[in-house]
Design an enzyme around this catalytic site. Structure first.
Site, mmCIF file in Angstrom:
data_model
loop_
_atom_site.group_PDB
_atom_site.id
_atom_site.type_symbol
_atom_site.label_atom_id
_atom_site.label_comp_id
_atom_site.label_asym_id
_atom_site.label_seq_id
_atom_site.Cartn_x
_atom_site.Cartn_y
_atom_site.Cartn_z
ATOM 1 N N TYR A 164 -7.685 45.215 0.373
ATOM 2 C CA TYR A 164 -8.623 46.191 0.933
ATOM 3 C C TYR A 164 -9.409 45.563 2.082
ATOM 4 C CZ TYR A 164 -12.684 49.312 1.211
ATOM 5 O OH TYR A 164 -13.678 50.137 1.657
ATOM 6 N N SER B 277 -15.656 49.269 6.723
ATOM 7 C CA SER B 277 -16.341 48.800 5.522
ATOM 8 C C SER B 277 -16.980 47.452 5.790
ATOM 9 C CB SER B 277 -15.350 48.664 4.361
ATOM 10 O OG SER B 277 -15.954 48.012 3.261
#
Length: 262
Positions: free
Chosen positions: A165, A152
């Site tokens: 995250y 990501s």
């Protein structure tokens, strides 16, 4: 009318995609089938989604199997590997797509022990164990294999929404680099970072509906947020022969939003 196969880069190959019942994983699995691969569709709880992905693949004349399991468990990962090799006899490509993004959390102040553990168990432990167990078996194959982690762009800017995250996705780079060295030269390991994708989960998020989408589009040189199918081919490129000298790498495809320097 069935869609024709495109760029048969995976003709005669076998591909496993984790979390392929929904979102990006489903599109990677479908794209791999379009390109000629036999596909193993992993899911944990989204059985209906996995069956839907399999039906889409069958509709274009492709071949798919379903593999259920919790990637937070070493025992279940080993069982899944047994199932995949029993069905296909070999596995050429593993795409570690599955990941927990704490999508219900809207601020760092909402962090809980449970949400921290869930993300670390799936994104860090799960990715490491999948790479470890499947990579070890790929090493034994005459033609080796390829592993692609779905990372990501959150590692570039961090996440005020869900720090756990960002931490987990950063850890995936360490996993990628470590196993790229361990498994070389027979097995290549790389990370693909797609940036924001308009999956159903993202479209339904409160912050996305409250103006964040428009703000991000304004800051993206390509002028749009891509649907997941738009970047599935770029993700799979890392596992092609064209990328044969690329391992331990990080490929960013986010419409220019982050512009990471060398």
């Amino acid at each position: 009318m069935a869609e024709p196969q495109i760029f048969p880069r995976f003709a005669g190959k076998t591909v496993l995609v984790t979390g392929a019942g929904t979102g990006f994983g489903a599109e990677i699995a479908y794209r791999a089938a379009q390109e000629g691969a036999k596909v193993a569709i992993h899911y944990r709880s989204s059985k209906a989604g996995a069956e839907s992905t399999a039906a889409r693949i069958a509709a274009i004349g492709g071949e798919a199997i379903l593999v259920q399991g919790d990637i937070g468990s070493w025992a279940e990962i080993t069982r899944m590997a047994d199932e995949v090799w029993a069905a296909f006899g070999t596995l050429d490509v593993l795409v570690n797509n599955v990941g927990d993004v704490s999508s219900e959390q809207m601020s760092w102040t909402e962090l809980t022990q449970e949400s921290l553990d869930a993300v670390i168990d799936v994104d860090v432990k799960g990715t490491l164990l999948m790479t470890h167990v499947f990579g070890e078996r790929m090493l034994e194959q005459p033609n080796g294999g390829n592993i692609v982690q779905v990372g990501s762009t959150v590692i570039v800017r961090g996440s005020p929404r869900a720090p756990q995250y960002a931490a987990a996705k950063y850890a995936i780079l360490g996993i990628t680099k470590s196993y790229a060295k361990v498994l070389a030269p027979k097995v290549r390991v790389n990370t693909f970072a797609p940036g924001f994708m308009e999956t159903e989960k993202l479209l339904n998020r409160a912050d996305w509906k409250a103006g964040r989408r428009e703000t991000l589009i304004a800051q993206t040189p390509m002028g749009h947020i891509s649907p997941p199918e738009f970047v599935a081919g770029a993700c799979l490129w890392l596992a092609t022969d064209e990328a044969a000298h690329l391992t331990g790498g990080y490929l960013l495809a986010d419409g220019g939003f982050n512009m990471v320097g060398a």
